[in-house]
Design an enzyme around this catalytic site. Structure first.
Site, PDB file in Angstrom:
ATOM      1  N   ASP A   1       0.814  -1.212   0.000  1.00 61.55           N
ATOM      2  CA  ASP A   1       0.000   0.000   0.000  1.00 61.55           C
ATOM      3  C   ASP A   1       0.853   1.270   0.000  1.00 61.55           C
ATOM      4  OD1 ASP A   1      -2.416   1.352  -0.010  1.00 61.55           O
ATOM      5  OD2 ASP A   1      -2.567   1.430   2.162  1.00 61.55           O
TER       6      ASP A   1
ATOM      7  N   CYS B   1     -17.577   8.682   1.603  1.00 65.90           N
ATOM      8  CA  CYS B   1     -17.170   7.540   2.434  1.00 65.90           C
ATOM      9  C   CYS B   1     -16.717   7.968   3.831  1.00 65.90           C
ATOM     10  CB  CYS B   1     -16.034   6.797   1.728  1.00 65.90           C
ATOM     11  SG  CYS B   1     -15.465   5.341   2.630  1.00 65.90           S
TER      12      CYS B   1
ATOM     13  N   CYS C   1     -21.789  -8.393   4.645  1.00 72.94           N
ATOM     14  CA  CYS C   1     -21.486  -9.290   3.531  1.00 72.94           C
ATOM     15  C   CYS C   1     -21.692 -10.750   3.928  1.00 72.94           C
ATOM     16  CB  CYS C   1     -20.043  -9.085   3.070  1.00 72.94           C
ATOM     17  SG  CYS C   1     -19.560 -10.194   1.729  1.00 72.94           S
TER      18      CYS C   1
END
Length: 356
Positions: free
Chosen positions: A129, A210, A244
């Site tokens: 990242d 977000c 999820c």
């Protein structure tokens, strides 16, 4: 054992739960998607996303002679009980409840790269990242999983509670079957559950809406129209992963323990305590954790948002902390504290009106 087998064995021994290999090449579909996302300003204030954006779809631009991309994933799922945020506490995203993953995974990925370089005499470069690499796209291309409707990497073995890393290497390794098939099906749970509508379509996140962007990456004031949607999240947001079905059924704790160092005190924070904390105390307590990304100033701003959204309007401790913060030297904290007090007043009024 082949070199490919040995690389995978070494990666597992270093603590990675999933390892996949893809041929180093350009990913035109994913590069085009990134370009469109940037052109539509869906990266909000993250200007660094546009820097070297042309290199993200082709690892050979980062490592000349690159032949293979090793996609690595490590679970950070702590179990159902440890994942639960204690009553009355402000929410911290699961990935941030321990040591900074850049350090933990970076050490392991760099160790794997060094081992490959020593074994083969060829260059190898680790990415966690910190380089312009399309991490989810390479995980998909190597067969680890697919990019779900919540824009996270989803896997059938571990769900999406995974940290990602890559090693680029000049070694020609045997690629795994990929890209992975999509198994989201007709499910739209994440899109429906997002508190702020940041998932504007399947797999497409608008950072401008977000919670994770505003509470972690953004510096300065949060626009007033964005504040109420944050609820009780003080750092990040996990809603799209919590709902999820793949996580509900398949989330797994790490196969190989590593020192993410999950801390019980980071399961949830006391926003009043954070708001009243001086910078030295904040640094002493949270140095080495992802919370440092938001900085002391940002966390105090976030505490005001949580108190305005979720605190008991009758709680004297909350009102006192916010009242004191309206005289804070930081203008952002002052503004958000005043907003929070006004929000409490409005909720008190609404409660009285409804009781009539």
């Amino acid at each position: 054992m082949t070199l490919t087998d040995r690389v995978k064995e070494r990666a597992h021994a270093l603590g990675f739960d999933l390892v996949g290999i893809a041929e180093a090449r350009e990913l035109p579909r994913d590069g085009a998607r990134l370009a469109a996302w940037l052109a539509e300003d869906k990266h909000a204030g993250m200007a660094w996303m546009a820097v070297h954006s042309g290199k993200r779809a082709d690892p050979r631009a980062l490592l000349p002679g690159c032949k293979s991309v090793i996609a690595l994933a490590a679970s950070y799922w702590p179990g159902e009980e440890a994942a639960r945020i204690p009553e009355g506490r402000a929410g911290v995203a699961l990935y941030a409840r321990g040591r900074d993953y850049h350090k933990v995974l970076g050490d392991a990925a760099r160790a794997l790269a060094a081992w490959i370089a020593e074994e083969t005499g060829l260059a190898a470069r680790a990415c966690v990242d910190t380089l312009p690499v399309l991490e989810r796209a390479w995980a998909e291309a190597s067969g680890l999983g697919w990019i779900g409707k919540n824009a996270n990497l989803l896997t059938r073995s571990h769900g999406s509670w995974l940290m990602l890393a890559e090693v680029l290497t000049g070694a020609e390794l045997v690629p795994d079957a990929g890209p992975h098939a999509d198994f989201c099906g007709s499910c739209t749970a994440c899109l429906e559950a997002c508190p702020t509508g940041a998932l504007v379509e399947p797999g497409l996140l608008d950072a401008n809406a977000c919670i994770s962007y505003w509470t972690i990456e953004h510096r300065g004031p949060v626009p007033e129209e964005r504040r109420a949607g944050h609820g009780d999240w003080i750092f990040g947001c996990d809603v799209c992963q919590e709902v999820c079905p793949w996580n509900a059924s398949f989330a797994q704790a790490p196969t190989f323990p590593r020192s993410f160092g999950a801390r019980p005190d980071l399961r949830g924070l006391d926003p009043v305590e954070i708001l009243g904390m001086d910078e030295a105390t904040f640094r002493a307590r949270y140095s080495g954790t992802p919370l440092m990304r938001a900085k002391w100033e940002g966390m105090r701003r976030n505490a005001c948002l949580v108190l305005g959204n979720a605190a008991d309007p009758a709680d004297f401790r909350v009102r006192q902390a916010l009242a004191m913060a309206t005289a804070d030297p930081d203008p952002v904290v002052r503004d958000h504290a005043a907003w929070a007090l006004n929000s409490l007043e409005n909720r008190t009024f609404s409660t009285r009106r409804d009781a009539r």
